[in-house]
Write an enzyme that holds these catalytic residues in place. Structure first.
Site, PDB file in Angstrom:
ATOM      1  N   ASP A   1      -6.547 -17.490   4.949  1.00 41.11           N
ATOM      2  CA  ASP A   1      -5.358 -16.651   5.176  1.00 41.11           C
ATOM      3  C   ASP A   1      -5.055 -15.872   3.894  1.00 41.11           C
ATOM      4  OD1 ASP A   1      -2.291 -17.231   6.952  1.00 41.11           O
ATOM      5  OD2 ASP A   1      -2.674 -15.693   5.464  1.00 41.11           O
TER       6      ASP A   1
ATOM      7  N   ASP B   1      -5.136 -10.985   9.076  1.00 45.18           N
ATOM      8  CA  ASP B   1      -5.449 -11.559   7.755  1.00 45.18           C
ATOM      9  C   ASP B   1      -5.818 -13.034   7.802  1.00 45.18           C
ATOM     10  OD1 ASP B   1      -2.981 -12.919   8.007  1.00 45.18           O
ATOM     11  OD2 ASP B   1      -2.629 -12.757   5.853  1.00 45.18           O
ATOM     12  N   GLU B   2      -6.263 -13.492   8.960  1.00 44.79           N
ATOM     13  CA  GLU B   2      -6.391 -14.934   9.112  1.00 44.79           C
ATOM     14  C   GLU B   2      -7.532 -15.277  10.069  1.00 44.79           C
ATOM     15  OE1 GLU B   2      -3.227 -18.142  10.928  1.00 44.79           O
ATOM     16  OE2 GLU B   2      -2.689 -16.058  10.760  1.00 44.79           O
TER      17      GLU B   2
HETATM   18  P1  TTP Z   1       1.065 -13.703   7.214  1.00 44.22           P
HETATM   19  O1  TTP Z   1      -0.285 -14.236   6.882  1.00 44.22           O
HETATM   20  O2  TTP Z   1       1.958 -14.533   8.070  1.00 44.22           O
HETATM   21  O3  TTP Z   1       1.870 -13.421   5.881  1.00 44.22           O
HETATM   22  P2  TTP Z   1       1.367 -12.834   4.503  1.00 44.22           P
HETATM   23  O4  TTP Z   1      -0.097 -12.674   4.457  1.00 44.22           O
HETATM   24  O5  TTP Z   1       2.152 -11.597   4.199  1.00 44.22           O
HETATM   25  O6  TTP Z   1       1.836 -13.923   3.463  1.00 44.22           O
HETATM   26  P3  TTP Z   1       1.240 -15.402   3.257  1.00 44.22           P
HETATM   27  O7  TTP Z   1       0.746 -15.440   1.843  1.00 44.22           O
HETATM   28  O8  TTP Z   1       2.386 -16.309   3.478  1.00 44.22           O
HETATM   29  O9  TTP Z   1       0.144 -15.590   4.264  1.00 44.22           O
HETATM   30  O10 TTP Z   1       0.923 -12.304   7.911  1.00 44.22           O
HETATM   31  C1  TTP Z   1      -0.090 -11.371   7.569  1.00 44.22           C
HETATM   32  C2  TTP Z   1       0.442  -9.961   7.625  1.00 44.22           C
HETATM   33  O11 TTP Z   1       0.943  -9.696   8.933  1.00 44.22           O
HETATM   34  C3  TTP Z   1       1.608  -9.714   6.693  1.00 44.22           C
HETATM   35  O12 TTP Z   1       1.183  -9.310   5.391  1.00 44.22           O
HETATM   36  C4  TTP Z   1       2.382  -8.637   7.398  1.00 44.22           C
HETATM   37  C5  TTP Z   1       2.100  -8.878   8.867  1.00 44.22           C
HETATM   38  N1  TTP Z   1       3.254  -9.525   9.515  1.00 44.22           N
HETATM   39  C6  TTP Z   1       4.211  -8.711  10.134  1.00 44.22           C
HETATM   40  O13 TTP Z   1       4.082  -7.500  10.186  1.00 44.22           O
HETATM   41  N2  TTP Z   1       5.307  -9.330  10.700  1.00 44.22           N
HETATM   42  C7  TTP Z   1       5.508 -10.678  10.673  1.00 44.22           C
HETATM   43  O14 TTP Z   1       6.529 -11.173  11.186  1.00 44.22           O
HETATM   44  C8  TTP Z   1       4.516 -11.500  10.027  1.00 44.22           C
HETATM   45  C9  TTP Z   1       4.708 -12.994   9.958  1.00 44.22           C
HETATM   46  C10 TTP Z   1       3.420 -10.883   9.477  1.00 44.22           C
HETATM   47 MG    MG Z   2      -1.346 -14.241   5.082  1.00 48.48          MG
END
Ligand code: TTP
Ligand code: MG
Length: 399
Positions: free
Chosen positions: A20, A115-116
């Site tokens: 992730d 992103d995962e």
């Molecule tokens: P995430 O992997 O949930 O968050 P992140 O990568 O920003 O942070 P983390 O280090 O905690 O993983 O989500 C990936 C991307 O998806 C995030 O950068 C932006 C988008 N996203 C949204 O647009 N809305 C949302 O509610 C979430 C949770 C994510």
């Molecule tokens: Mg993330």
């Protein structure tokens, strides 16, 4: 409830990775604009009060800024944050690069979001080493390719791997071996349980269930009375039992690369070099996905918007650059007439895709070429795409 299920797998524990990216959109914005590095950044809709935060950089999180929060609220919490509008296309491009890197480690990949992803790395251990080493290699390979950090969890199943990647964010890795499952899961707050949501979390807490340990040790009849049909599944998860496979996306039907020139191009040698370059790029994408192609297509568009498509079947399925380049060039040269018109678009595509297995590759004679291709792929992975080009290929100028 017993651990029978785990025991049946005792000799062959799976190695499942969960990768992730850290603060994905915000990290890309910080990478692309060094002035934002180290600063609180909020990516999302308009800051005039109605937009929502897509994500907050790690510098903004201590102020309470979170994904899905109204932008106005996030700005109140962190008034000195820099607000950046979402650039979805950019994030999709970077995501594609990240997934290309992941495909270097296994073809068994399940993308969960932009992103995962889950990776089944069980069969990758021989080549890439034990889980700890693979986690480090994956983080390094992603950083070398896109300049961004991610967090990696490795465990015997998807449920634990995902919790493990969250356990040491950002830029961390957590490996949970079979004997460590209970120690890892038991203290986790029940809010981390997959699929229960806020309402479910409150119901659990009202029933005295605050941790995974509480859930694991609550008698099943009590759980069934409170949570009905989901009770057994939830308790199995709290015990760390999850046999869901990593579900590979099987709908990749073609891989292609095309460009529209800013100015029409007539020079045959220039056009040939573009064909070779695109053939090389599509072949590299094929290899990164561990696929073979059977057919090469060349697409050409003249300034009057007429589009010509030519295709040819390869002597045998391959992902080596040389036969794909040679086939694409033959198609192009067959189309090219003396006094031909200039072109405004060129594309090279590959279809008839199948998963490459080592057995198939050994049957054919691309071995030597593939050795070179793989070496070039690795160099590009380490030092970036522009680091190396074959003698036969020059980058087309698109000015
Ligand atoms: P995430 O992997 O949930 O968050 P992140 O990568 O920003 O942070 P983390 O280090 O905690 O993983 O989500 C990936 C991307 O998806 C995030 O950068 C932006 C988008 N996203 C949204 O647009 N809305 C949302 O509610 C979430 C949770 C994510
Ligand atoms: Mg993330």
């Amino acid at each position: 409830m017993t651990d029978n299920h785990v025991d049946t797998l005792a000799d062959h524990p799976r190695v499942i990775g969960h990768v992730d990216m850290d603060a994905f959109y915000a990290a890309i914005e910080q990478r692309d604009n060094p002035e934002l590095a180290g600063k609180p950044v909020l990516v999302g809709g308009s800051p005039d009060g109605r937009g929502v935060v897509s994500t907050a950089s790690y510098e903004a999180r201590p102020f309470g800024c979170r994904s899905a929060m109204p932008m106005a609220q996030a700005i109140r919490l962190c008034p000195h944050a820099v607000v950046v509008r979402t650039r979805m296309e950019r994030y999709v491009d970077v995501s594609r690069e990240v997934f290309d890197v992941l495909h270097q480690f296994t073809p068994v990949i399940e993308g969960l979001s932009i992103d995962e992803a889950f990776l089944d790395l069980t069969a990758s251990q021989r080549l890439h080493g034990p889980p700890e080493t693979m986690a480090t290699k994956i983080r390094e390979a992603i950083f070398n390719r896109v300049g961004l950090t991610c967090s990696v969890g490795m465990a015997p199943n998807k449920f634990i791997a995902k919790l493990a990647s969250e356990a040491n964010k950002p830029d961390g890795q957590v490996i949970i071996r079979r004997g460590e499952i209970r120690d890892f899961l038991d203290p986790l707050p029940i809010g981390n349980m997959w699929g229960i949501g806020r309402v479910g979390e409150e119901r659990m807490k009202r029933s005295g269930i605050h941790t995974f340990l509480d859930l694991r040790t609550t008698p099943m009849p009590t759980l069934v009375a409170r949570f009905g049909e989901h009770a057994e599944k939830l308790q199995r998860l709290a015990m760390g039992l999850d046999d869901r496979p990593v579900a590979v996306e099987r709908d990749v039907k073609s891989i292609s690369h095309e460009t529209t020139f800013a100015r029409d191009v007539a020079d045959a040698e220039h056009l040939r070099s573009v064909v070779l370059d695109f053939a090389e790029q599509t072949a590299a994408r094929l290899r990164s996905k561990k696929l073979l192609a059977t057919t090469v297509n060349v697409k050409l568009r003249t300034p009057d918007f007429r589009t010509y498509s030519r295709q040819k079947t390869l002597p045998h399925p391959t992902n080596a650059t040389a036969p794909i380049q040679s086939c694409a060039l033959q198609l192009f040269d067959a189309w090219l007439q003396p006094g031909h018109r200039p072109l405004r678009l060129i594309g090279v595509g590959l279809t008839g895709l199948s998963l490459a297995s080592e057995v198939q590759l050994d049957l054919f004679e691309d071995g030597e070429d593939l050795q070179l291709d793989t070496t070039l792929d690795e160099i590009r992975l380490k030092f970036g795409k522009a680091a190396i080009k074959r003698g036969t290929t020059t980058r087309p100028s698109r000015d």
